[in-house]
Design a protein around this motif. Structure first.
Motif, PDB file in Angstrom:
ATOM      1  N   GLU A  42       0.850  -1.123   0.015  1.00 12.68           N
ATOM      2  CA  GLU A  42      -0.096   0.178   0.058  1.00 12.68           C
ATOM      3  C   GLU A  42       1.082   1.239  -0.022  1.00 12.68           C
ATOM      4  N   GLU A  43       1.920   1.306   0.687  1.00 12.57           N
ATOM      5  CA  GLU A  43       2.949   2.462   0.866  1.00 12.57           C
ATOM      6  C   GLU A  43       3.391   2.435  -0.501  1.00 12.57           C
ATOM      7  N   THR A  44       3.763   1.490  -1.269  1.00 14.79           N
ATOM      8  CA  THR A  44       4.562   1.587  -2.478  1.00 14.79           C
ATOM      9  C   THR A  44       3.562   2.169  -3.475  1.00 14.79           C
ATOM     10  N   ARG A  45       2.246   1.655  -3.525  1.00 17.64           N
ATOM     11  CA  ARG A  45       1.227   2.161  -4.497  1.00 17.64           C
ATOM     12  C   ARG A  45       0.970   3.809  -4.210  1.00 17.64           C
ATOM     13  N   LYS A  46       0.930   3.884  -3.020  1.00 15.91           N
ATOM     14  CA  LYS A  46       0.904   5.532  -2.766  1.00 15.91           C
ATOM     15  C   LYS A  46       2.059   6.193  -3.160  1.00 15.91           C
ATOM     16  N   ALA A  47       3.166   5.782  -2.845  1.00 15.50           N
ATOM     17  CA  ALA A  47       4.592   6.649  -3.505  1.00 15.50           C
ATOM     18  C   ALA A  47       4.548   6.609  -5.178  1.00 15.50           C
ATOM     19  N   VAL A  48       3.968   5.564  -5.703  1.00 19.14           N
ATOM     20  CA  VAL A  48       3.792   5.654  -7.170  1.00 19.14           C
ATOM     21  C   VAL A  48       2.966   6.582  -7.654  1.00 19.14           C
ATOM     22  N   ASP A  49       1.796   6.592  -6.810  1.00 21.37           N
ATOM     23  CA  ASP A  49       0.723   7.528  -7.288  1.00 21.37           C
ATOM     24  C   ASP A  49       1.203   9.000  -6.960  1.00 21.37           C
ATOM     25  N   LEU A  50       1.852   9.225  -6.040  1.00 22.14           N
ATOM     26  CA  LEU A  50       2.507  10.609  -5.781  1.00 22.14           C
ATOM     27  C   LEU A  50       3.210  10.824  -6.984  1.00 22.14           C
ATOM     28  N   TRP A  51       4.353  10.037  -7.249  1.00 17.72           N
ATOM     29  CA  TRP A  51       5.209  10.305  -8.313  1.00 17.72           C
ATOM     30  C   TRP A  51       4.522  10.675  -9.574  1.00 17.72           C
ATOM     31  N   ALA A  52       3.454   9.826 -10.107  1.00 15.92           N
ATOM     32  CA  ALA A  52       2.886   9.844 -11.257  1.00 15.92           C
ATOM     33  C   ALA A  52       2.262  11.112 -11.308  1.00 15.92           C
ATOM     34  N   ARG A  53       1.392  11.778 -10.162  1.00 20.79           N
ATOM     35  CA  ARG A  53       0.757  12.802 -10.189  1.00 20.79           C
ATOM     36  C   ARG A  53       1.728  14.061 -10.226  1.00 20.79           C
ATOM     37  N   GLY A  54       2.709  14.190  -9.813  1.00 31.29           N
ATOM     38  CA  GLY A  54       3.792  15.101  -9.880  1.00 31.29           C
ATOM     39  C   GLY A  54       4.437  15.048 -11.286  1.00 31.29           C
ATOM     40  N   LEU A  55       4.678  13.882 -11.782  1.00 29.14           N
ATOM     41  CA  LEU A  55       5.248  13.837 -13.134  1.00 29.14           C
ATOM     42  C   LEU A  55       4.163  14.506 -14.073  1.00 29.14           C
ATOM     43  N   ALA A  56       3.054  13.966 -14.086  1.00 29.22           N
ATOM     44  CA  ALA A  56       2.015  14.544 -15.015  1.00 29.22           C
ATOM     45  C   ALA A  56       1.844  15.736 -14.663  1.00 29.22           C
ATOM     46  N   LYS A  57       1.636  16.380 -13.677  1.00 32.85           N
ATOM     47  CA  LYS A  57       1.775  18.018 -13.575  1.00 32.85           C
ATOM     48  C   LYS A  57       2.869  18.673 -14.217  1.00 32.85           C
ATOM     49  N   ALA A  58       4.370  18.202 -14.053  1.00 34.77           N
ATOM     50  CA  ALA A  58       5.540  18.703 -14.856  1.00 34.77           C
ATOM     51  C   ALA A  58       5.290  18.678 -16.222  1.00 34.77           C
ATOM     52  N   CYS A  59       4.492  17.617 -16.736  1.00 38.84           N
ATOM     53  CA  CYS A  59       4.378  17.649 -18.215  1.00 38.84           C
ATOM     54  C   CYS A  59       3.233  18.119 -18.779  1.00 38.84           C
TER      55      CYS A  59
END
Length: 382
Positions: A16-33
């Protein structure tokens, strides 16, 4: 703790912690791009569909002297860096995890090229108006995805959405350990499909920053999301503009960035600025002399400009990476000119001699006296 939420012994995180970390990374990456949330989720799905597993049905292509040859087939076997595909006609195609755009042998250095219809359709990505290929490269046995335009089916493609042989050769240089990325901060210039950046993350880089100009940031984000390597971040970088203050790296990667002579000066300015920020920083430049009609000439011009700007270049010799890359690929390291060694100060005539230390031992920390005895030995004594 449930079976589905066990703590990983390597990362120390639960599922669950891994999934949340990946989701946070994906949101930040999508925003940057500048990628919308729904699109970001679709691109993330690429990493989980259409994998090259045994018995998987795929449509694929390979390079031949006459152009691309396509077929439908089934994955018969997968090895560390090779996929054996059996076609409907009974012939077998062996795809190594490389690409030779100029290969004269259809099976030599080809790569499994999975057409986007079925596997990208499962991720909700396939659209006729934006047809793509999902090309899969194996790096250390891990699948690296590159989303390409399918516009090169007929007339060839010279666009940004293309995985060029230089990028694959760069990935092989990293994979073979010719250029070490372990625990290093990596910056890729002109990332495009970002295969070298993803390869660096897989091979143990501490952090990876993939950069592109503003117009290509969405493409950059799509490819990074499709691979899910959370140690990679995306940054907008135009070589003609001032370098962001926080952009620092140990190793800079640049693949097929020298064919346009008008960009040599801003590219060199970017390299010099990055070198000034990190001691012992290096740049790996990989170019394909066959990528454009004048690529060989512009590469020679760029090398000359490096020397004129106080940089040192050294070509990487042939090795295992060359056996899986076209002969037209050139790879070389670029480093700053080392500072000149300081000259010894002149001693004016008549000056008393300088005191010097004798019998200095580096093993005992630089002290001059031996540590075996605490007193001087008298002359003639024992």
């Amino acid at each position: 703790m449930g079976r589905r939420n066990r703590r990983n012994s390597f990362s120390g995180k639960t599922d669950e912690e891994t999934r949340k970390a990946v989701d946070l990374w994906a949101r930040g990456l999508a925003k940057a791009c500048n990628i919308k949330g729904d699109d970001a989720g679709r691109f993330r799905g690429v990493a989980n569909v259409g994998r090259l597993e045994t018995n998987a049905d795929i449509s694929c292509a390979r390079w031949a002297p006459a152009g691309r040859v396509r077929c439908r087939g089934k994955v018969e076997r997968r090895l560390a860096d090779c996929v054996l595909i059996k076609t409907g006609t009974g012939t077998a195609w062996a795809f190594a995890s490389d690409c030779h755009a100029s290969s004269t042998s259809a099976d030599d250095g080809s790569i499994a090229l999975c057409r986007g219809g079925e596997d990208l359709g499962k991720a909700g990505l396939w659209e006729a108006k934006a047809a793509r290929w999902r090309r899969t490269v194996l790096i250390n046995g891990c699948e690296v995805h590159a989303l390409e335009d399918a516009a090169d089916d007929d007339d060839g493609c010279d666009g940004l959405r293309t995985l060029w042989p230089a990028a694959l050769a760069c990935s092989r240089l990293l994979e073979d350990g010719v250029v070490d990325v372990q625990n290093k901060a990596i910056i890729e210039l002109g990332g495009g499909c970002c295969v070298p950046a993803v390869a660096a993350a897989i091979l143990g880089a501490s952090s990876v920053i993939a950069t592109e100009m503003q117009a290509s940031m969405a493409q950059l984000g799509e490819n990074l999301l499709a691979n899910g390597q959370t140690r990679i971040s995306a940054r907008c970088l135009d070589w003609r503009e001032p370098l962001p203050a926080d952009l620092i790296g140990d190793l800079i990667l640049a693949c097929d960035c020298t064919y346009n002579a008008s960009l040599h000066e801003p590219l060199l300015q970017t390299l010099v600025a990055l070198f000034a920020r990190q001691r012992n920083a290096k740049a790996l430049i990989v170019s394909d002399e066959a990528s454009t009609p004048n690529a060989a000439r512009t590469l020679a011009k760029f090398q000359k400009a490096c020397v004129e700007n106080g940089l040192v270049i050294g070509e990487i010799p042939d090795g295992a990476w060359r056996r899986r890359s076209p002969q037209t690929i050139r790879a070389f390291m670029v480093v700053p000119q080392p500072p000149p060694s300081p000259k010894s100060a002149l001693i004016p005539p008549g000056s008393p001699p300088r005191a010097t230390k004798k019998n200095v031992s580096w093993a005992d920390g630089g002290g001059g006296a031996s540590k075996k005895t605490g007193r001087r030995r008298k002359k003639g004594g024992k």
